[in-house]
Design an enzyme around this catalytic site. Structure first.
Site, PDB file in Angstrom:
ATOM      1  N   TRP A  40       0.934  -1.284   0.048  1.00 15.55           N
ATOM      2  CA  TRP A  40       0.230  -0.072   0.081  1.00 15.55           C
ATOM      3  C   TRP A  40       0.932   1.364   0.001  1.00 15.55           C
ATOM      4  O   TRP A  40       0.401   2.329   0.356  1.00 15.55           O
ATOM      5  CB  TRP A  40      -1.012   0.029   1.208  1.00 15.55           C
ATOM      6  CG  TRP A  40      -2.216  -0.865   1.273  1.00 15.55           C
ATOM      7  CD1 TRP A  40      -2.465  -2.067   2.095  1.00 15.55           C
ATOM      8  CD2 TRP A  40      -3.177  -0.963   0.130  1.00 15.55           C
ATOM      9  NE1 TRP A  40      -3.631  -2.516   1.939  1.00 15.55           N
ATOM     10  CE2 TRP A  40      -4.167  -1.803   0.440  1.00 15.55           C
ATOM     11  CE3 TRP A  40      -3.293  -0.200  -0.897  1.00 15.55           C
ATOM     12  CZ2 TRP A  40      -5.200  -2.168  -0.154  1.00 15.55           C
ATOM     13  CZ3 TRP A  40      -4.509  -0.733  -1.700  1.00 15.55           C
ATOM     14  CH2 TRP A  40      -5.459  -1.709  -1.365  1.00 15.55           C
ATOM     15  N   HIS A  61      -1.437   2.269   3.897  1.00 18.23           N
ATOM     16  CA  HIS A  61      -1.223   1.975   5.716  1.00 18.23           C
ATOM     17  C   HIS A  61      -1.724   2.884   6.432  1.00 18.23           C
ATOM     18  O   HIS A  61      -2.369   2.871   7.340  1.00 18.23           O
ATOM     19  CB  HIS A  61       0.034   1.436   5.738  1.00 18.23           C
ATOM     20  CG  HIS A  61       0.267  -0.035   5.353  1.00 18.23           C
ATOM     21  ND1 HIS A  61      -0.217  -1.035   5.879  1.00 18.23           N
ATOM     22  CD2 HIS A  61       0.893  -0.386   4.286  1.00 18.23           C
ATOM     23  CE1 HIS A  61       0.137  -2.033   5.245  1.00 18.23           C
ATOM     24  NE2 HIS A  61       0.856  -2.035   4.405  1.00 18.23           N
ATOM     25  N   ASP A 103       7.189  -2.288   7.545  1.00 20.58           N
ATOM     26  CA  ASP A 103       7.816  -2.150   6.237  1.00 20.58           C
ATOM     27  C   ASP A 103       9.406  -1.827   6.516  1.00 20.58           C
ATOM     28  O   ASP A 103      10.132  -1.918   5.633  1.00 20.58           O
ATOM     29  CB  ASP A 103       7.034  -1.475   5.261  1.00 20.58           C
ATOM     30  CG  ASP A 103       6.067  -1.931   4.533  1.00 20.58           C
ATOM     31  OD1 ASP A 103       6.154  -3.458   4.525  1.00 20.58           O
ATOM     32  OD2 ASP A 103       5.269  -1.394   4.047  1.00 20.58           O
ATOM     33  N   ARG A 122      12.572  -4.266   6.782  1.00 19.56           N
ATOM     34  CA  ARG A 122      13.169  -5.087   5.645  1.00 19.56           C
ATOM     35  C   ARG A 122      14.689  -5.329   6.133  1.00 19.56           C
ATOM     36  O   ARG A 122      15.178  -6.291   5.652  1.00 19.56           O
ATOM     37  CB  ARG A 122      12.878  -4.244   4.372  1.00 19.56           C
ATOM     38  CG  ARG A 122      13.005  -4.953   3.133  1.00 19.56           C
ATOM     39  CD  ARG A 122      12.360  -4.044   2.144  1.00 19.56           C
ATOM     40  NE  ARG A 122      11.319  -3.473   2.257  1.00 19.56           N
ATOM     41  CZ  ARG A 122      10.132  -4.446   2.245  1.00 19.56           C
ATOM     42  NH1 ARG A 122      10.319  -5.669   1.789  1.00 19.56           N
ATOM     43  NH2 ARG A 122       8.900  -3.677   2.461  1.00 19.56           N
ATOM     44  N   HIS A 180       4.229 -10.556   5.326  1.00 22.54           N
ATOM     45  CA  HIS A 180       3.211  -9.512   4.712  1.00 22.54           C
ATOM     46  C   HIS A 180       2.219  -9.819   3.691  1.00 22.54           C
ATOM     47  O   HIS A 180       1.296  -9.010   3.146  1.00 22.54           O
ATOM     48  CB  HIS A 180       4.253  -8.445   4.144  1.00 22.54           C
ATOM     49  CG  HIS A 180       5.075  -7.870   5.087  1.00 22.54           C
ATOM     50  ND1 HIS A 180       4.946  -6.437   5.451  1.00 22.54           N
ATOM     51  CD2 HIS A 180       6.296  -8.338   5.693  1.00 22.54           C
ATOM     52  CE1 HIS A 180       5.946  -5.765   6.387  1.00 22.54           C
ATOM     53  NE2 HIS A 180       6.470  -7.097   6.576  1.00 22.54           N
ATOM     54  N   HIS A 239      -0.357  -3.017  10.850  1.00 25.73           N
ATOM     55  CA  HIS A 239       0.118  -3.009   9.491  1.00 25.73           C
ATOM     56  C   HIS A 239      -0.300  -4.393   8.669  1.00 25.73           C
ATOM     57  O   HIS A 239      -0.759  -4.061   7.455  1.00 25.73           O
ATOM     58  CB  HIS A 239       1.837  -3.335   9.750  1.00 25.73           C
ATOM     59  CG  HIS A 239       2.576  -3.268   8.036  1.00 25.73           C
ATOM     60  ND1 HIS A 239       2.635  -2.155   7.644  1.00 25.73           N
ATOM     61  CD2 HIS A 239       2.831  -4.279   7.634  1.00 25.73           C
ATOM     62  CE1 HIS A 239       3.300  -2.167   6.404  1.00 25.73           C
ATOM     63  NE2 HIS A 239       3.419  -3.589   6.342  1.00 25.73           N
ATOM     64  N   ASP A 275      -2.163  -4.810   4.743  1.00 23.95           N
ATOM     65  CA  ASP A 275      -1.505  -5.948   3.664  1.00 23.95           C
ATOM     66  C   ASP A 275      -2.593  -6.840   3.199  1.00 23.95           C
ATOM     67  O   ASP A 275      -2.712  -7.081   2.108  1.00 23.95           O
ATOM     68  CB  ASP A 275      -0.297  -6.694   4.361  1.00 23.95           C
ATOM     69  CG  ASP A 275       0.845  -5.840   4.298  1.00 23.95           C
ATOM     70  OD1 ASP A 275       1.066  -4.796   3.638  1.00 23.95           O
ATOM     71  OD2 ASP A 275       1.836  -6.224   5.088  1.00 23.95           O
ATOM     72  N   HIS A 305      -1.230  -8.975  -2.291  1.00 25.67           N
ATOM     73  CA  HIS A 305      -0.560  -9.635  -1.411  1.00 25.67           C
ATOM     74  C   HIS A 305      -1.380 -11.113  -0.879  1.00 25.67           C
ATOM     75  O   HIS A 305      -1.008 -11.664   0.195  1.00 25.67           O
ATOM     76  CB  HIS A 305      -0.688  -8.719   0.194  1.00 25.67           C
ATOM     77  CG  HIS A 305       0.403  -7.823  -0.007  1.00 25.67           C
ATOM     78  ND1 HIS A 305       1.392  -7.589   1.055  1.00 25.67           N
ATOM     79  CD2 HIS A 305       0.765  -6.675  -0.817  1.00 25.67           C
ATOM     80  CE1 HIS A 305       2.042  -6.635   0.559  1.00 25.67           C
ATOM     81  NE2 HIS A 305       1.587  -6.011  -0.561  1.00 25.67           N
ATOM     82  N   HIS A 337       2.508  -4.772  -9.010  1.00 23.37           N
ATOM     83  CA  HIS A 337       2.234  -4.964  -7.585  1.00 23.37           C
ATOM     84  C   HIS A 337       2.139  -3.490  -7.014  1.00 23.37           C
ATOM     85  O   HIS A 337       1.466  -3.141  -6.173  1.00 23.37           O
ATOM     86  CB  HIS A 337       3.543  -5.717  -6.838  1.00 23.37           C
ATOM     87  CG  HIS A 337       3.290  -5.826  -5.364  1.00 23.37           C
ATOM     88  ND1 HIS A 337       2.532  -6.920  -4.907  1.00 23.37           N
ATOM     89  CD2 HIS A 337       3.375  -5.025  -4.206  1.00 23.37           C
ATOM     90  CE1 HIS A 337       2.562  -6.993  -3.538  1.00 23.37           C
ATOM     91  NE2 HIS A 337       3.126  -5.531  -3.386  1.00 23.37           N
ATOM     92  N   ASP A 395      -0.268  -1.262  -4.978  1.00 23.44           N
ATOM     93  CA  ASP A 395      -0.039  -0.711  -3.666  1.00 23.44           C
ATOM     94  C   ASP A 395      -0.096   0.747  -3.685  1.00 23.44           C
ATOM     95  O   ASP A 395      -0.446   1.155  -2.647  1.00 23.44           O
ATOM     96  CB  ASP A 395       1.455  -1.068  -3.381  1.00 23.44           C
ATOM     97  CG  ASP A 395       1.981  -2.162  -2.972  1.00 23.44           C
ATOM     98  OD1 ASP A 395       1.093  -2.928  -2.289  1.00 23.44           O
ATOM     99  OD2 ASP A 395       3.025  -2.471  -2.678  1.00 23.44           O
TER     100      ASP A 395
END
Ligand SMILES: *[C@@H]1O[C@H](CO)[C@@H](O)[C@H](O)[C@H]1NC(C)=O
Ligand SMILES: *[C@@H]1O[C@H](CO)[C@@H](O)[C@H](O)[C@H]1NC(C)=O
Ligand SMILES: *[C@@H]1O[C@H](CO)[C@@H](O)[C@H](O)[C@H]1NC(C)=O
Length: 300
Positions: free
Chosen positions: A19, A24, A63, A66, A78, A134, A138, A144, A167, A171
């Protein structure tokens, strides 16, 4: 054609930044407008932030992990890689699709359970809260809940003339176009404005009646079953709206100035609205349960 440096930077964005942050944050603002007063107080205390941004401010934290060694184990949390066959058949099967290292369904269940565990220290329950906030976002992004081409990351398309992967389009690009730009400059202000509009639709507007139905099958006593239901709903949209002609047909297509966008935009808007509404209800149910546990303890 020579791509602008902005386009190249956008194309190089981390693939699974779900997103795009903006979605989010919107989901979190929406939830903070809809939760009950005791829920707001509970999470403002747990997250040590008494402002109205207490949920929005932590919505993208998961996020940011990562590249963190400590939280590397959360990288598969996720999404769920549904190994189905869009557009012919869409389905999510937990045993088939949830990786051994975990997926968004198992993670949402795990962190909901941890949030409800009074034996965990507040710092661990705060971490659990940030993951729940979160992952409810997702799980509402159709890609997702899809395995094809790594959730669309491997499918190159164009969006308003810019080369992007599918994607990223789901998002970020569709939502950003929908609110009319300005997201890169002021994501929090734009997200709050969008969330305020969605709240009006839920409380008396377009979704006044239907929004109650969004809580069908939602049971905090069965977090895995609830999350699986949400994942299946998202995954079904892969067949109907994300890849209606299949993964090969969409490669290289312009999606922004087309009928594709006209059909996708209301789907994204509804997914964000449902995510925020369900997150609010989920947090309310968690707090109600914690407070009844506490009341029970008091009786002992
Ligand atoms: C509360 O969260 C907002 C958004 O992240 C942040 O700007 C603010 O500084 C936070 N307040 C406290 C007391 O941490
Ligand atoms: C649940 O969360 C804890 C804390 O982050 C983690 O150590 C554990 O691996 C998680 N379990 C599952 C099944 O996701
Ligand atoms: C929303 O729905 C409720 C229950 O059906 C109804 O009483 C109320 O008038 C509606 N509000 C608006 C603004 O449409």
């Amino acid at each position: 054609m020579k791509l602008s440096s902005a386009a190249l930077a956008a194309a190089a964005l981390p693939a699974a930044q779900a997103w795009g942050g903006f979605g989010h944050i919107t989901v979190a603002y929406l939830a903070s407008s809809l939760v009950s007063p005791p829920t707001a107080t509970y999470f403002q205390t747990l997250l040590r932030n008494s402002s109205t941004d207490y949920l929005a401010g932590v919505a993208t934290w998961a996020d940011s992990l990562r590249y963190s060694k400590y939280y590397r184990f959360t990288s598969t949390f996720h999404f769920i890689d549904a190994k189905d066959n869009p557009p012919h058949s869409c389905s999510v099967d937990l045993a088939r699709d949830c990786k051994a290292t975990g997926c968004v369904v198992s993670a949402l269940a795990n962190y909901t359970t941890r949030l409800l565990d009074p034996t965990l220290p507040p710092s661990e329950r705060a971490v659990a809260a940030k993951f729940v906030i979160h992952f409810v976002g997702d799980i509402h992004q159709p890609l997702h809940a899809e395995d094809v081409a790594r959730g669309g990351n491997g499918i190159q398309v164009r969006f308003d003339g810019v080369q992007l992967n599918l994607h990223h389009v789901w998002d970020s690009s569709i939502a950003e176009k929908l609110v009319g730009g300005g997201v890169r400059r002021q994501p929090y202000a734009q997200a709050r404005a969008w969330a305020d509009g969605l709240v009006r639709e839920i409380q008396g507007g377009r979704w006044n009646e239907s929004s109650r139905g969004w809580l069908g099958g939602v049971d905090v006593g069965d977090p895995e079953g609830t999350a699986l239901g949400w994942a299946r709903e998202s995954n079904a949209l892969v067949c109907s709206h994300v890849l209606p002609e299949g993964p090969e047909a969409i490669v290289g297509q312009e999606l922004g100035r087309t009928e594709y966008y006209d059909k996708a935009a209301p789907v994204v808007e509804l997914a964000i609205a449902k995510a925020g509404y369900r997150l609010a209800a989920w947090l309310d149910m968690i707090v109600a349960r914690i407070q009844s546990q506490d009341a029970g303890m008091g009786d002992l």
